[in-house]
Design a protein around this motif. Structure first.
Motif, PDB file in Angstrom:
ATOM      1  N   GLY A 225       0.808  -1.213   0.000  1.00 35.45           N
ATOM      2  CA  GLY A 225       0.000   0.000   0.000  1.00 35.45           C
ATOM      3  C   GLY A 225       0.837   1.257   0.000  1.00 35.45           C
ATOM      4  O   GLY A 225       0.550   2.224  -0.715  1.00 35.45           O
ATOM      5  N   ALA A 226       1.911   1.248   0.806  1.00 41.23           N
ATOM      6  CA  ALA A 226       2.758   2.435   0.901  1.00 41.23           C
ATOM      7  C   ALA A 226       3.501   2.706  -0.394  1.00 41.23           C
ATOM      8  O   ALA A 226       3.518   3.827  -0.894  1.00 41.23           O
ATOM      9  CB  ALA A 226       3.747   2.274   2.055  1.00 41.23           C
ATOM     10  N   VAL A 227       4.131   1.671  -0.960  1.00 44.14           N
ATOM     11  CA  VAL A 227       4.983   1.904  -2.122  1.00 44.14           C
ATOM     12  C   VAL A 227       4.163   2.243  -3.367  1.00 44.14           C
ATOM     13  O   VAL A 227       4.668   2.916  -4.275  1.00 44.14           O
ATOM     14  CB  VAL A 227       5.902   0.686  -2.363  1.00 44.14           C
ATOM     15  N   LEU A 228       2.898   1.837  -3.404  1.00 44.52           N
ATOM     16  CA  LEU A 228       2.066   2.144  -4.562  1.00 44.52           C
ATOM     17  C   LEU A 228       1.292   3.451  -4.425  1.00 44.52           C
ATOM     18  O   LEU A 228       1.168   4.198  -5.398  1.00 44.52           O
ATOM     19  CB  LEU A 228       1.069   1.004  -4.817  1.00 44.52           C
ATOM     20  N   PHE A 229       0.770   3.751  -3.211  1.00 40.31           N
ATOM     21  CA  PHE A 229      -0.192   4.845  -3.112  1.00 40.31           C
ATOM     22  C   PHE A 229       0.140   5.904  -2.069  1.00 40.31           C
ATOM     23  O   PHE A 229      -0.699   6.769  -1.801  1.00 40.31           O
ATOM     24  CB  PHE A 229      -1.587   4.275  -2.825  1.00 40.31           C
ATOM     25  N   ALA A 230       1.333   5.885  -1.491  1.00 41.29           N
ATOM     26  CA  ALA A 230       1.678   6.924  -0.517  1.00 41.29           C
ATOM     27  C   ALA A 230       1.678   8.293  -1.185  1.00 41.29           C
ATOM     28  O   ALA A 230       2.220   8.470  -2.279  1.00 41.29           O
ATOM     29  CB  ALA A 230       3.049   6.638   0.091  1.00 41.29           C
ATOM     30  N   LYS A 231       1.057   9.264  -0.521  1.00 43.68           N
ATOM     31  CA  LYS A 231       1.112  10.628  -1.037  1.00 43.68           C
ATOM     32  C   LYS A 231       2.522  11.193  -0.917  1.00 43.68           C
ATOM     33  O   LYS A 231       2.967  11.947  -1.777  1.00 43.68           O
ATOM     34  CB  LYS A 231       0.131  11.517  -0.264  1.00 43.68           C
ATOM     35  N   ARG A 232       3.218  10.815   0.157  1.00 41.41           N
ATOM     36  CA  ARG A 232       4.604  11.242   0.365  1.00 41.41           C
ATOM     37  C   ARG A 232       5.382  10.065   0.922  1.00 41.41           C
ATOM     38  O   ARG A 232       5.211   9.678   2.084  1.00 41.41           O
ATOM     39  CB  ARG A 232       4.679  12.415   1.345  1.00 41.41           C
ATOM     40  N   LEU A 233       6.253   9.483   0.110  1.00 44.59           N
ATOM     41  CA  LEU A 233       7.038   8.347   0.564  1.00 44.59           C
ATOM     42  C   LEU A 233       7.936   8.720   1.737  1.00 44.59           C
ATOM     43  O   LEU A 233       8.250   7.872   2.577  1.00 44.59           O
ATOM     44  CB  LEU A 233       7.883   7.804  -0.588  1.00 44.59           C
ATOM     45  N   GLU A 234       8.340   9.971   1.806  1.00 45.37           N
ATOM     46  CA  GLU A 234       9.229  10.397   2.890  1.00 45.37           C
ATOM     47  C   GLU A 234       8.553  10.321   4.249  1.00 45.37           C
ATOM     48  O   GLU A 234       9.232  10.335   5.282  1.00 45.37           O
ATOM     49  CB  GLU A 234       9.730  11.826   2.634  1.00 45.37           C
ATOM     50  N   ASN A 235       7.218  10.232   4.269  1.00 41.59           N
ATOM     51  CA  ASN A 235       6.497  10.101   5.534  1.00 41.59           C
ATOM     52  C   ASN A 235       6.424   8.660   6.007  1.00 41.59           C
ATOM     53  O   ASN A 235       5.885   8.390   7.079  1.00 41.59           O
ATOM     54  CB  ASN A 235       5.082  10.670   5.398  1.00 41.59           C
ATOM     55  N   CYS A 236       6.926   7.734   5.209  1.00 42.78           N
ATOM     56  CA  CYS A 236       6.943   6.315   5.576  1.00 42.78           C
ATOM     57  C   CYS A 236       8.272   5.974   6.238  1.00 42.78           C
ATOM     58  O   CYS A 236       9.145   6.824   6.390  1.00 42.78           O
ATOM     59  CB  CYS A 236       6.717   5.447   4.340  1.00 42.78           C
ATOM     60  N   SER A 237       8.417   4.727   6.612  1.00 45.47           N
ATOM     61  CA  SER A 237       9.670   4.274   7.217  1.00 45.47           C
ATOM     62  C   SER A 237      10.812   4.441   6.221  1.00 45.47           C
ATOM     63  O   SER A 237      10.587   4.479   5.004  1.00 45.47           O
ATOM     64  CB  SER A 237       9.547   2.804   7.621  1.00 45.47           C
ATOM     65  N   PRO A 238      12.060   4.536   6.702  1.00 47.20           N
ATOM     66  CA  PRO A 238      13.203   4.718   5.793  1.00 47.20           C
ATOM     67  C   PRO A 238      13.290   3.641   4.712  1.00 47.20           C
ATOM     68  O   PRO A 238      13.679   3.930   3.580  1.00 47.20           O
ATOM     69  CB  PRO A 238      14.413   4.658   6.734  1.00 47.20           C
ATOM     70  N   SER A 239      12.910   2.403   5.043  1.00 46.51           N
ATOM     71  CA  SER A 239      12.997   1.336   4.039  1.00 46.51           C
ATOM     72  C   SER A 239      12.047   1.573   2.878  1.00 46.51           C
ATOM     73  O   SER A 239      12.309   1.143   1.758  1.00 46.51           O
ATOM     74  CB  SER A 239      12.689  -0.022   4.687  1.00 46.51           C
ATOM     75  N   ILE A 240      10.939   2.268   3.128  1.00 48.38           N
ATOM     76  CA  ILE A 240       9.995   2.615   2.062  1.00 48.38           C
ATOM     77  C   ILE A 240      10.415   3.913   1.391  1.00 48.38           C
ATOM     78  O   ILE A 240      10.398   4.040   0.158  1.00 48.38           O
ATOM     79  CB  ILE A 240       8.567   2.758   2.617  1.00 48.38           C
ATOM     80  N   ALA A 241      10.801   4.898   2.196  1.00 53.17           N
ATOM     81  CA  ALA A 241      11.153   6.212   1.645  1.00 53.17           C
ATOM     82  C   ALA A 241      12.269   6.114   0.618  1.00 53.17           C
ATOM     83  O   ALA A 241      12.272   6.836  -0.383  1.00 53.17           O
ATOM     84  CB  ALA A 241      11.550   7.152   2.775  1.00 53.17           C
ATOM     85  N   ARG A 242      13.203   5.198   0.824  1.00 57.13           N
ATOM     86  CA  ARG A 242      14.343   5.071  -0.091  1.00 57.13           C
ATOM     87  C   ARG A 242      14.009   4.293  -1.351  1.00 57.13           C
ATOM     88  O   ARG A 242      14.856   4.120  -2.225  1.00 57.13           O
ATOM     89  CB  ARG A 242      15.519   4.418   0.643  1.00 57.13           C
ATOM     90  N   LYS A 243      12.776   3.816  -1.453  1.00 56.61           N
ATOM     91  CA  LYS A 243      12.342   3.125  -2.670  1.00 56.61           C
ATOM     92  C   LYS A 243      11.776   4.084  -3.706  1.00 56.61           C
ATOM     93  O   LYS A 243      11.363   3.656  -4.784  1.00 56.61           O
ATOM     94  CB  LYS A 243      11.291   2.057  -2.328  1.00 56.61           C
ATOM     95  N   GLY A 244      11.732   5.373  -3.400  1.00 49.39           N
ATOM     96  CA  GLY A 244      11.257   6.342  -4.374  1.00 49.39           C
ATOM     97  C   GLY A 244      12.133   6.367  -5.617  1.00 49.39           C
ATOM     98  O   GLY A 244      13.349   6.132  -5.553  1.00 49.39           O
ATOM     99  N   VAL A 245      11.537   6.648  -6.764  1.00 42.26           N
ATOM    100  CA  VAL A 245      12.272   6.686  -8.030  1.00 42.26           C
ATOM    101  C   VAL A 245      13.098   7.967  -8.103  1.00 42.26           C
ATOM    102  O   VAL A 245      12.586   9.060  -7.847  1.00 42.26           O
ATOM    103  CB  VAL A 245      11.307   6.632  -9.228  1.00 42.26           C
ATOM    104  N   ARG A 246      14.374   7.825  -8.455  1.00 43.46           N
ATOM    105  CA  ARG A 246      15.236   8.998  -8.664  1.00 43.46           C
ATOM    106  C   ARG A 246      15.475   9.195 -10.150  1.00 43.46           C
ATOM    107  O   ARG A 246      15.737   8.241 -10.877  1.00 43.46           O
ATOM    108  CB  ARG A 246      16.580   8.832  -7.944  1.00 43.46           C
TER     109      ARG A 246
END
Length: 488
Positions: A225-246
């Protein structure tokens, strides 16, 4: 004893555990028995039993009475306990394999002191304490190897476990979930009207495994749910936040050149996908193409190829590699798309091998939302689009613990390297084969933009590719009948 206020979730968790009719194989209540070896065996047994029971965690609670679950308190203070002159938690951690992120939580509960040990369920293999795996059977803690039926069942549970079902955040209210997730985009992608009631929205998110019920009437947000639909990945745990596309664009052909554009995508993959694609397309230069009647401008790279390669990077990455996510780099002569993780299929077989993914739930949901092609057709479409635009062949390669795909800007046949010509010939033969056809000198000339009078150039490429072992004659007795890839 002075006690500080406890985490509300821990209090709610104890409330829920006390409501259980009896101790289970993944829950143990104790008073003051905190022998270190016993705790180590319990961690192994409960971690394995929790996975068998389909639970994400198992628990040991000190200070609850076994028979009626009354909160009587405990004198156990794990932070002060030592074993062989080491802090208890460190001593335990050193003897558990694979590593288990155990956590002792002191709790002030209805005026008494409790200690809760939260034990993650086994993930990749049975958890062992001092090289022995244990299991819970009733209140007993025997060796797992003595119960082959449970051992087989446990391995059956471990094999399909995926990162997607892990927990990104817990103890969230209805409002927290709706504020954290871009649920509007989910219903839009599915072509469904937004439900009028909050409960109907949450029911649908739960049915898609984007959220799960937590204790105390709250919710857990899954990694999916987080990796697909988070409005802000940075508000999730570090393991999720670092999965954002660069995304990084350079002003030249290497990383030493000036960075002209940078984007760290903060939206989840699904709700941010179209915006990311539009952003990249907006930066790409256009090439003038002269058709039969009109001149038209085409993007430097085919839209379908760009879309599929980025979607593949999202879907096939190894989510368990921490601190790394998909990376898209744009140079003046090429685009590189990199995702963390060793491939499950060798790169030269991406086109024909049965599709495999570490993240089946993520892949299936993205396909249902039509964010990428049907399973197994994405690479076909990439290569077909590249050939239609007569671009150099993409390069699929493994670099360290990552897969990198290089998409090259337009270049004439005369400017291609020998390696690129051979790769183009092999990919063309493979694409023809999966389409039910055979590569010939004529089809390769069309693919590479070679004039008819220069047919010998195509013959030379075919010979070099034959010598490399990547293609073979379809009929050895009639070599001119066509060619197929080596695996056909």
């Amino acid at each position: 004893m002075n006690m500080t206020p406890s985490d509300p979730r821990m209090v709610a968790l104890v409330d829920d555990l006390r409501k259980l009719p009896a101790e289970s194989e993944w829950v143990e209540f104790k008073h003051n028995n905190y022998d270190a070896v016993l705790i180590g065996k319990l961690i192994s047994a409960i971690s394995n039993a929790a996975r068998l029971a389909g639970q994400h965690f198992g628990y040991v609670v000190w200070g609850l009475r076994d028979d009626d679950h009354e909160a009587v308190g405990t004198t156990f203070q794990p932070s002060r306990e030592k074993q062989q002159n080491q802090p208890l938690e460190l001593w335990l951690s050193q003897r558990l394999q694979p590593d288990v992120a155990i956590s002792f939580q002191p709790i002030e509960y209805r005026g008494v002191h409790l200690v809760l040990l939260e034990i993650p369920a086994a993930v990749t293999s049975p958890v062992e304490f001092e090289r022995t795996a244990y299991i819970r059977i009733g209140s007993a803690t025997p060796r797992l190897s003595d119960h082959s039926d449970r051992l087989r069942a446990l391995w059956g549970k471990l094999q399909p476990y995926v990162w997607e079902s892990g927990i990104a955040d817990r103890f969230m209210t209805d409002e927290d979930i709706l504020a954290r997730l871009d649920y509007d985009s989910y219903f839009e992608f599915m072509g469904q009207p937004l439900p009028e009631s909050r409960s109907a929205i949450l029911f649908r998110l739960e049915s898609e495994r984007l959220i799960k019920a937590d204790v105390g009437g709250r919710w857990s947000l899954t990694n999916l749910g987080a990796v697909l639909f988070a409005k802000r990945l940075e508000n999730c745990s570090p393991s999720i936040a670092r999965k954002g596309v660069r995304f990084v664009a350079y002003g030249g052909i290497n990383r030493a050149c000036t960075v002209t554009h940078r984007r760290d995508e903060q939206k989840g993959y699904a709700c941010g996908f179209e915006g990311l694609i539009d952003f990249i397309n907006g930066l790409l230069p256009r090439n003038e193409h002269i058709g039969k009647v009109f001149r038209e401008e085409r993007p430097l790279y085919p839209a379908i190829a760009l879309r599929e390669l980025i979607a593949n990077a999202l879907i096939h990455q190894d989510m368990t590699i921490t601190g790394a996510g998909p990376l898209i780099e744009l140079f003046s002569d090429r685009m590189e798309v990199t995702n963390p993780g060793q491939p499950l299929v060798q790169p030269d077989r991406f086109l024909d091998a049965p599709p495999r993914s570490r993240n089946e739930g993520l892949a299936a949901l993205m396909r249902r939302m039509r964010l990428c092609e049907e399973q197994g057709t994405g690479i076909d479409k990439v290569l077909a689009a590249v050939e239609l635009h007569q671009l150099p062949p993409p390069d699929f390669r493994v670099e360290g613990d990552a897969v990198r795909v290089v998409l090259y800007a337009p270049r004439r046949f005369a400017d291609m390297t020998l390696e690129e010509r051979i790769r183009a010939c092999y990919q063309h033969a493979a694409l023809k084969w999966v389409s039910g056809q055979r590569m010939t000198n004529t089809t390769l000339r069309e693919r590479l933009g070679i004039e008819t009078q220069n047919a010998a150039q195509a013959s030379g490429v075919i010979k070099q590719t034959l010598n490399s072992g990547l293609i073979r004659p379809a009929d050895p007795e009639r070599p001119r009948s066509g060619y197929v890839p080596f695996w056909a």
